[in-house]
Scaffold this motif. Structure first.
Motif, PDB file in Angstrom:
ATOM      1  N   MET A   1      31.774  44.606  43.765  1.00 55.31           N
ATOM      2  CA  MET A   1      31.910  43.577  42.719  1.00 55.31           C
ATOM      3  C   MET A   1      33.302  43.646  42.083  1.00 55.31           C
ATOM      4  O   MET A   1      33.906  42.614  41.786  1.00 55.31           O
ATOM      5  CB  MET A   1      30.853  43.773  41.616  1.00 55.31           C
ATOM      6  CG  MET A   1      29.423  43.591  42.067  1.00 55.31           C
ATOM      7  SD  MET A   1      29.059  41.982  42.718  1.00 55.31           S
ATOM      8  CE  MET A   1      28.865  41.052  41.263  1.00 55.31           C
ATOM      9  N   ILE A   2      33.788  44.870  41.888  1.00 56.62           N
ATOM     10  CA  ILE A   2      35.129  45.030  41.296  1.00 56.62           C
ATOM     11  C   ILE A   2      36.175  44.395  42.219  1.00 56.62           C
ATOM     12  O   ILE A   2      37.060  43.667  41.758  1.00 56.62           O
ATOM     13  CB  ILE A   2      35.458  46.520  41.047  1.00 56.62           C
ATOM     14  CG1 ILE A   2      34.547  47.085  39.954  1.00 56.62           C
ATOM     15  CG2 ILE A   2      36.924  46.706  40.642  1.00 56.62           C
ATOM     16  CD1 ILE A   2      34.653  48.581  39.745  1.00 56.62           C
ATOM     17  N   ILE A   3      36.024  44.656  43.507  1.00 52.17           N
ATOM     18  CA  ILE A   3      36.995  44.090  44.463  1.00 52.17           C
ATOM     19  C   ILE A   3      36.938  42.563  44.423  1.00 52.17           C
ATOM     20  O   ILE A   3      37.967  41.882  44.392  1.00 52.17           O
ATOM     21  CB  ILE A   3      36.739  44.628  45.887  1.00 52.17           C
ATOM     22  CG1 ILE A   3      37.046  46.129  45.927  1.00 52.17           C
ATOM     23  CG2 ILE A   3      37.595  43.900  46.928  1.00 52.17           C
ATOM     24  CD1 ILE A   3      36.615  46.844  47.177  1.00 52.17           C
TER      25      ILE A   3
ATOM     26  N   ILE B   1      35.897  40.623  41.963  1.00 52.65           N
ATOM     27  CA  ILE B   1      36.440  40.108  40.689  1.00 52.65           C
ATOM     28  C   ILE B   1      37.960  40.270  40.657  1.00 52.65           C
ATOM     29  O   ILE B   1      38.689  39.366  40.226  1.00 52.65           O
ATOM     30  CB  ILE B   1      35.758  40.779  39.478  1.00 52.65           C
ATOM     31  CG1 ILE B   1      34.277  40.376  39.432  1.00 52.65           C
ATOM     32  CG2 ILE B   1      36.429  40.375  38.161  1.00 52.65           C
ATOM     33  CD1 ILE B   1      33.444  41.092  38.414  1.00 52.65           C
ATOM     34  N   ALA B   2      38.458  41.423  41.152  1.00 53.52           N
ATOM     35  CA  ALA B   2      39.912  41.639  41.185  1.00 53.52           C
ATOM     36  C   ALA B   2      40.574  40.557  42.041  1.00 53.52           C
ATOM     37  O   ALA B   2      41.639  40.042  41.703  1.00 53.52           O
ATOM     38  CB  ALA B   2      40.238  43.020  41.733  1.00 53.52           C
ATOM     39  N   HIS B   3      39.905  40.220  43.140  1.00 52.12           N
ATOM     40  CA  HIS B   3      40.420  39.167  44.013  1.00 52.12           C
ATOM     41  C   HIS B   3      40.454  37.825  43.272  1.00 52.12           C
ATOM     42  O   HIS B   3      41.447  37.095  43.321  1.00 52.12           O
ATOM     43  CB  HIS B   3      39.525  39.077  45.252  1.00 52.12           C
ATOM     44  CG  HIS B   3      39.918  37.994  46.202  1.00 52.12           C
ATOM     45  ND1 HIS B   3      41.051  38.076  46.981  1.00 52.12           N
ATOM     46  CD2 HIS B   3      39.350  36.791  46.473  1.00 52.12           C
ATOM     47  CE1 HIS B   3      41.141  36.973  47.696  1.00 52.12           C
ATOM     48  NE2 HIS B   3      40.130  36.180  47.406  1.00 52.12           N
TER      49      HIS B   3
ATOM     50  N   VAL C   1      40.538  37.366  40.039  1.00 49.57           N
ATOM     51  CA  VAL C   1      41.525  37.414  38.951  1.00 49.57           C
ATOM     52  C   VAL C   1      42.928  37.113  39.502  1.00 49.57           C
ATOM     53  O   VAL C   1      43.745  36.472  38.845  1.00 49.57           O
ATOM     54  CB  VAL C   1      41.488  38.793  38.241  1.00 49.57           C
ATOM     55  CG1 VAL C   1      42.669  38.965  37.298  1.00 49.57           C
ATOM     56  CG2 VAL C   1      40.190  38.965  37.459  1.00 49.57           C
ATOM     57  N   GLY C   2      43.163  37.530  40.729  1.00 51.08           N
ATOM     58  CA  GLY C   2      44.479  37.320  41.341  1.00 51.08           C
ATOM     59  C   GLY C   2      44.699  35.905  41.849  1.00 51.08           C
ATOM     60  O   GLY C   2      45.826  35.534  42.149  1.00 51.08           O
ATOM     61  N   LEU C   3      43.629  35.113  41.946  1.00 49.37           N
ATOM     62  CA  LEU C   3      43.781  33.759  42.511  1.00 49.37           C
ATOM     63  C   LEU C   3      44.311  32.764  41.483  1.00 49.37           C
ATOM     64  O   LEU C   3      44.166  32.972  40.280  1.00 49.37           O
ATOM     65  CB  LEU C   3      42.433  33.252  43.026  1.00 49.37           C
ATOM     66  CG  LEU C   3      41.829  33.934  44.252  1.00 49.37           C
ATOM     67  CD1 LEU C   3      40.515  33.260  44.606  1.00 49.37           C
ATOM     68  CD2 LEU C   3      42.777  33.860  45.433  1.00 49.37           C
TER      69      LEU C   3
END
Lengths: 329, 492
Positions: free
Chosen positions: B432-434, B436-438, B440-442
């Motif tokens: 889930m962190i990965i 969400i991090a992805h 956030v970067g978009l």
């Protein structure tokens, strides 16, 4: 101890006042370049070398400490090196998005973890809890006072000193002191709640005998669907650990560039991955040759507490003095 | 200050071809249009002399040709074509390139050899279907019209909803072969000019031969190519497009496509249904929360089963654990393989149901439900509990209103499945962190994709998980930085 937590909270508030004064300085606005103007390039490189050690210790202790808790409570059968690797790789991915995006992740961390504090509220009303466990509020017996405890709480409140280096990425708001105060107050209240809940639940005699009292407390919570709530709570804390590690990874990378006098060059994927590889291998060496064999008597924990306390104490003071001197000139 | 590893700007090629402006002659045009069986060249004897008509008959409306061109020219007493064809919208041509472009777009070229003048007038055959209710975004209440393949008709549908002069349109032609017309629409007083500039640059930078659908155009305009998440909202609803325009977004209409593109969007827009704004706010909010919960459930339910049965079985109370142990006691597969095989089977059924004729769909339901579902349990390949979870997860995935998001769920499910089988519940959290991090970067048209959560825009939360009362949504979304913040004229 209650009064000690509150007292340290006040001292921390004073420290934050100095930090907020530093925040207003024009030197911090330009990031590394501004700070190099403040201290001079040679001094900056020296500070960067020292900072690398501080940051590495901080990263290593909270990552390995967390993976150790995970190993102890969730995966006793798995090799802890794998846990360290997975946590590190996730942080590496988050950090690769850049400082701005990593910092934006803080909202997700807050939303994912803030509710955990409410899990402890039922322990305040546990049937066996006795208000007498909290006495004496102001200890008159010096043997009850522990310097190590003071240092632990002070180091737990540390962290805002690193915010000062994030100024280029943060809104240059004038109400910084208010935000610092809110953050400090929430932290102090959180530690108070956790301490009171733990002492009421375990009693003062038994509390010192548990290694992780807050996690042990959650073990006693039950729901119709999940019986071992601590597995969920510990797992959710990954949001916080990954975020903190990603942030410190970027700090480490930035500092190593300062230390090697490469601040004028563009950040590169190669450099970043090399930095990450060094940190990861150091973590694994640290864990396998130091932590694993002598955890309870391990000096690294005490060293990390001392370093965090020191950084929280001296960074604002050094910055403040340097800014004052430069501005007078 | 943006990305950690900024991309180096590519150097432009020094030898860019100069646009050739070859003078238009009869001979060159014939050479250029050689070997086209549907090409017609007619010599028309009129009072002003012989006039040549060039056109591609498969593209031309023949009735209008007689009405607008042939008849007026036959009865013409003036000395110039332009004067005879006052009713036709004619343009003068000067170069070959322009003439080629016009003729393949459905124009008639008129050549007056006496004066050596070339003209063009558009007489394209109007191929269009009637306006029908939307298929992928159906609503009980609300408008029942959807876009068609005719771009002008689509523009009309939006213009009728926003009859203001501030609604601007810009036309671009993309595709070296298809020469697809793309219209960018925005409200000048509201939309942030920065978005318009970014969008304009992105369209101009498109370099490809053919565009058959708006999603292809979106693919070329997206900020991030290697992500499963869409960065433009594809909608077939004119009301959704006009609502987006009113909020300060940009709409792109692509010719021969019944879908409009909306941008910039955020992740949460993909969970908003047009009906949210037609229902009462409490009901709409409840449904929206259900949609988000369903998305979360669809993502995590199957991986959670694998995590619990593989690593963290102690998390369950004894009574539930007994049930689980009993159902799993005779199974030959590990939970990971059980889940993987079942999810792949489910995907096969889903894909087959899309490709099959409607009448065969019922048979598929019987095969999927009874044969694959019940029989696999009886045969001892899959546990009862897992079948229930897969069913819930599959239904939950369909609650997300955006079709592309439904497809993404499957992909993410597999990703979480692998992590859960390796690391149990912490594996799901790491996954889930990965994700969400992805997210956030978009970005979508360079605007943050995970706004208003991060960067945090608290005011926009009034229409995020909860759809506040319409009377309270007085401001446009802050993350769009609109030129006019307020949606109302009078403020207290």
């Amino acid at each position: 101890m209650i009064i000690v937590i509150i007292g340290i909270g006040f001292v921390s508030q004073l420290n934050l006042f100095i930090l907020s004064k530093c925040w207003k300085s024009r030197f911090l606005k330009d990031g590394a370049e501004g700070i190099s103007k403040l201290f001079g390039k040679r001094m900056i490189r020296l500070y960067a070398f020292i900072g690398l050690f501080f940051i590495f210790m901080k990263m290593a202790i909270f990552t390995i400490g967390y993976s150790d808790i995970m190993h102890q409570y969730i995966f006793p059968s798995i090799n802890n090196n794998w846990l360290i690797l997975f946590i590190f790789l996730t942080s590496l991915y988050l950090a690769s998005k850049g400082m701005e995006k990593t910092f934006q992740f803080v909202v997700i961390v807050m939303l994912s973890t803030f509710w955990i504090i409410f899990v402890f509220i039922p322990f305040l009303f546990a049937p066996m809890s006795s208000i007498h466990d909290l006495y004496p509020l102001i200890p008159n017996d010096p043997s009850l006072f522990s310097w190590k405890g003071v240092l632990l709480i002070w180091s737990s409140l540390s962290g805002p000193e690193y915010l000062i280096f994030l100024k280029p990425w943060l809104t240059h708001d004038k109400r910084q002191f208010m935000y610092f105060t809110i953050g400090n107050m929430i932290s102090v209240l959180e530690y108070l709640l956790l301490f009171i809940a733990a002492i009421l639940f375990f009693g003062s005699n038994y509390l010192s005998k548990t290694l992780y009292p807050t996690i042990d407390m959650i073990k006693y919570l039950q729901s119709p669907v999940f019986e071992r709530m601590e597995i969920i709570v510990i797992s959710v804390y990954l949001f916080y650990i990954v975020f903190a590690l990603a942030l410190f990874l970027l700090f480490f990378y930035g500092l190593s560039r300062l230390a090697l006098a490469k601040w004028n060059l563009q950040t590169t994927r190669k450099g970043y991955l090399f930095c990450a590889a060094v940190i990861l291998s150091s973590f694994l060496i640290f864990y396998n040759f130091l932590w694993k064999f002598s955890y309870k008597g391990f000096w690294g924990l005490d060293l990390e507490i001392a370093l965090s306390s020191l950084s929280y104490l001296i960074i604002p003071i050094i910055l403040w003095i340097a800014i004052k001197r430069k501005e007078d000139v | 200050m943006g990305s950690l590893f900024p991309k180096k700007p590519r150097q432009k090629s020094k030898s860019e071809p100069l646009s050739s402006k070859i003078p238009l002659t009869d001979e060159l045009l014939k050479k250029s249009l050689a070997n086209m069986e549907d090409l017609e060249i007619i010599a028309l004897n009129t009072n002003i002399g012989t006039v040549f008509l060039y056109y591609i008959k498969t593209l031309i409306d023949n009735e209008r040709l007689n009405e607008v061109i042939v008849e007026p020219l036959n009865h013409c007493s003036k000395d110039q074509i332009a004067k005879c064809l006052m009713n036709a919208k004619i343009e003068k041509l000067s170069n070959l390139e322009e003439a080629e472009k016009k003729i393949v777009q459905g124009s008639i070229l008129l050549y007056d050899p006496t004066q050596n003048h070339w003209f063009a007038t558009l007489l394209e055959t109007p191929l269009s279907r009637s306006i029908e209710p939307p298929e992928t975004e159906t609503v009980i209440y609300g408008a029942k019209d959807s876009f068609v393949e005719q771009i002008d008709q689509n523009i009309t549908m939006i213009r009728q909803r926003l009859p203001v002069t501030a609604l601007k349109t810009e036309t671009f032609n993309i595709g070296s072969l298809s020469r697809t017309k793309v219209v960018m629409m925005y409200i000048e007083d509201i939309t942030n000019p920065e978005f318009i500039t970014i969008a304009r640059e992105k369209i101009k930078a498109i370099d490809f031969d053919q565009f058959l659908d708006s999603s292809q155009v979106a693919a070329f305009m997206e900020d991030h190519k290697n992500t499963p998440f869409p960065q433009f909202l594809e909608t077939e609803r004119p009301d959704a497009c006009s609502n987006s325009l009113a909020l300060g977004k940009i709409v792109f209409l692509v010719d021969k496509t019944a879908y409009g593109l909306v941008g910039p969007i955020n992740f949460f827009h993909l969970f908003q249904s047009p009906e949210d704004y037609f229902l009462r706010w409490i009901i709409a909010s409840f449904l929206r929360c259900i949609r988000f919960s369903s998305f979360f459930l669809a993502l995590t339910l199957v991986p959670l089963y694998v995590a619990i049965t593989t690593h963290n079985y102690e998390i369950l109370p004894l009574q539930i654990l007994y049930v689980l142990l009993e159902t799993r006691s005779k199974l030959p597969f590990t939970p990971f393989w059980e889940a993987t095989l079942m999810l792949i089977t489910l995907e096969i059924i889903k894909e087959a149901s899309l490709r099959m004729p409607t009448k065969s769909g019922q048979i598929l339901g019987v095969i999927g439900g009874i044969v694959i579902g019940q029989a696999t349990v009886q045969a001892g390949f899959v546990s009862n509990v897992f079948i229930v979870l897969v069913g819930i997860s599959a239904i939950a995935s369909f609650l997300v209103p955006n079709y592309l998001m439904t497809k993404i769920i499957t992909l993410l499910q597999f990703f979480l499945l692998v992590l859960s089988s390796l690391l149990g519940i912490p594996g799901i959290v790491l996954g889930m962190i990965i994700i969400i991090a992805h997210l956030v970067g978009l970005t979508s048209l360079k605007q943050p994709y995970f706004a208003p959560i991060t960067p945090l825009y608290l005011k926009d939360w009034n229409d995020l998980f909860i759809r506040g009362p319409l009377t309270s949504i007085k401001e446009r979304p802050s993350f769009l930085s609109p030129l006019q913040r307020w949606r109302i004229k009078k403020r207290r």
